[in-house]
Motif scaffolding. Structure first.
Motif, PDB file in Angstrom:
ATOM      1  N   ALA A  18       0.826  -1.209   0.000  1.00 33.22           N
ATOM      2  CA  ALA A  18       0.000   0.000   0.000  1.00 33.22           C
ATOM      3  C   ALA A  18       0.863   1.262   0.000  1.00 33.22           C
ATOM      4  N   ASN A  19       1.986   1.239   0.729  1.00 37.48           N
ATOM      5  CA  ASN A  19       2.830   2.440   0.765  1.00 37.48           C
ATOM      6  C   ASN A  19       3.446   2.722  -0.603  1.00 37.48           C
ATOM      7  N   MET A  20       3.701   1.667  -1.390  1.00 39.51           N
ATOM      8  CA  MET A  20       4.249   1.868  -2.728  1.00 39.51           C
ATOM      9  C   MET A  20       3.188   2.505  -3.636  1.00 39.51           C
ATOM     10  N   LEU A  21       1.961   2.021  -3.553  1.00 35.68           N
ATOM     11  CA  LEU A  21       0.879   2.607  -4.347  1.00 35.68           C
ATOM     12  C   LEU A  21       0.644   4.054  -3.934  1.00 35.68           C
ATOM     13  N   GLY A  22       0.712   4.327  -2.644  1.00 42.85           N
ATOM     14  CA  GLY A  22       0.567   5.710  -2.184  1.00 42.85           C
ATOM     15  C   GLY A  22       1.653   6.613  -2.741  1.00 42.85           C
ATOM     16  N   ARG A  23       2.880   6.091  -2.797  1.00 40.90           N
ATOM     17  CA  ARG A  23       3.992   6.865  -3.367  1.00 40.90           C
ATOM     18  C   ARG A  23       3.760   7.126  -4.845  1.00 40.90           C
ATOM     19  N   TRP A  24       3.269   6.117  -5.574  1.00 43.06           N
ATOM     20  CA  TRP A  24       2.984   6.295  -6.997  1.00 43.06           C
ATOM     21  C   TRP A  24       1.933   7.388  -7.206  1.00 43.06           C
ATOM     22  N   ILE A  25       0.920   7.405  -6.348  1.00 48.05           N
ATOM     23  CA  ILE A  25      -0.132   8.424  -6.465  1.00 48.05           C
ATOM     24  C   ILE A  25       0.452   9.809  -6.217  1.00 48.05           C
ATOM     25  N   ARG A  26       1.274   9.944  -5.179  1.00 51.66           N
ATOM     26  CA  ARG A  26       1.896  11.249  -4.889  1.00 51.66           C
ATOM     27  C   ARG A  26       2.785  11.707  -6.046  1.00 51.66           C
ATOM     28  N   GLU A  27       3.575  10.774  -6.597  1.00 51.04           N
ATOM     29  CA  GLU A  27       4.450  11.129  -7.718  1.00 51.04           C
ATOM     30  C   GLU A  27       3.638  11.556  -8.929  1.00 51.04           C
ATOM     31  N   SER A  28       2.547  10.867  -9.174  1.00 51.94           N
ATOM     32  CA  SER A  28       1.699  11.191 -10.322  1.00 51.94           C
ATOM     33  C   SER A  28       1.055  12.558 -10.155  1.00 51.94           C
ATOM     34  N   GLN A  29       0.591  12.850  -8.963  1.00 50.34           N
ATOM     35  CA  GLN A  29      -0.061  14.134  -8.717  1.00 50.34           C
ATOM     36  C   GLN A  29       0.937  15.283  -8.699  1.00 50.34           C
ATOM     37  N   ALA A  30       2.166  15.029  -8.296  1.00 50.01           N
ATOM     38  CA  ALA A  30       3.189  16.069  -8.255  1.00 50.01           C
ATOM     39  C   ALA A  30       3.763  16.351  -9.634  1.00 50.01           C
ATOM     40  N   ASP A  31       3.593  15.426 -10.565  1.00 50.27           N
ATOM     41  CA  ASP A  31       4.143  15.566 -11.906  1.00 50.27           C
ATOM     42  C   ASP A  31       3.355  16.603 -12.684  1.00 50.27           C
ATOM     43  N   THR A  32       4.070  17.577 -13.246  1.00 53.05           N
ATOM     44  CA  THR A  32       3.400  18.619 -14.023  1.00 53.05           C
ATOM     45  C   THR A  32       3.713  18.552 -15.510  1.00 53.05           C
ATOM     46  N   ASN A  33       4.738  17.802 -15.896  1.00 52.84           N
ATOM     47  CA  ASN A  33       5.139  17.800 -17.302  1.00 52.84           C
ATOM     48  C   ASN A  33       5.207  16.405 -17.919  1.00 52.84           C
ATOM     49  N   GLY A  34       4.464  15.446 -17.378  1.00 53.76           N
ATOM     50  CA  GLY A  34       4.396  14.122 -17.983  1.00 53.76           C
ATOM     51  C   GLY A  34       5.633  13.260 -17.815  1.00 53.76           C
TER      52      GLY A  34
END
Length: 98
Positions: A37-53
């Motif tokens: 679950a912590n890995m999926l949470g990290r993926w979500i944070r990285e995806s939301q923080a990404d602004t340029n694809g």
């Protein structure tokens, strides 16, 4: 010890979609995908923080700027090789005409 697993960008985006689009909790989605679950949470944070694809480029994946530099270096190497071949050909043909 088990070797480290590598997940594709598509897998990560699908996992994120389960949480953000389909309404599953992070724990439920992680359990169904058999990941932590912590890995999926990290993926979500990285995806939301990404602004340029550029999220989830992975190891060895280059940014557009790095890719352009790599391409230009290869082109430069090819041009230098072609120039050297032309120099050697000019010397060879100069000897032949004597």
């Amino acid at each position: 010890m088990e070797p480290r697993k590598h997940y594709t960008k598509e897998f990560k985006l699908d996992a994120i979609s389960l949480v953000l689009d389909q309404g599953l909790t992070i724990a439920e989605a992680a359990r169904s995908l058999e990941i932590r679950a912590n890995m999926l949470g990290r993926w979500i944070r990285e995806s939301q923080a990404d602004t340029n694809g550029q999220a989830f480029r992975g190891n060895g994946k280059l940014t557009p700027e790095q890719e352009e530099i790599r391409r230009l270096k290869l082109e430069n190497k090819q041009l230098k090789l072609e120039r050297q071949i032309l120099k050697e050909a000019a010397v060879f043909f100069a000897k032949e005409t004597k």
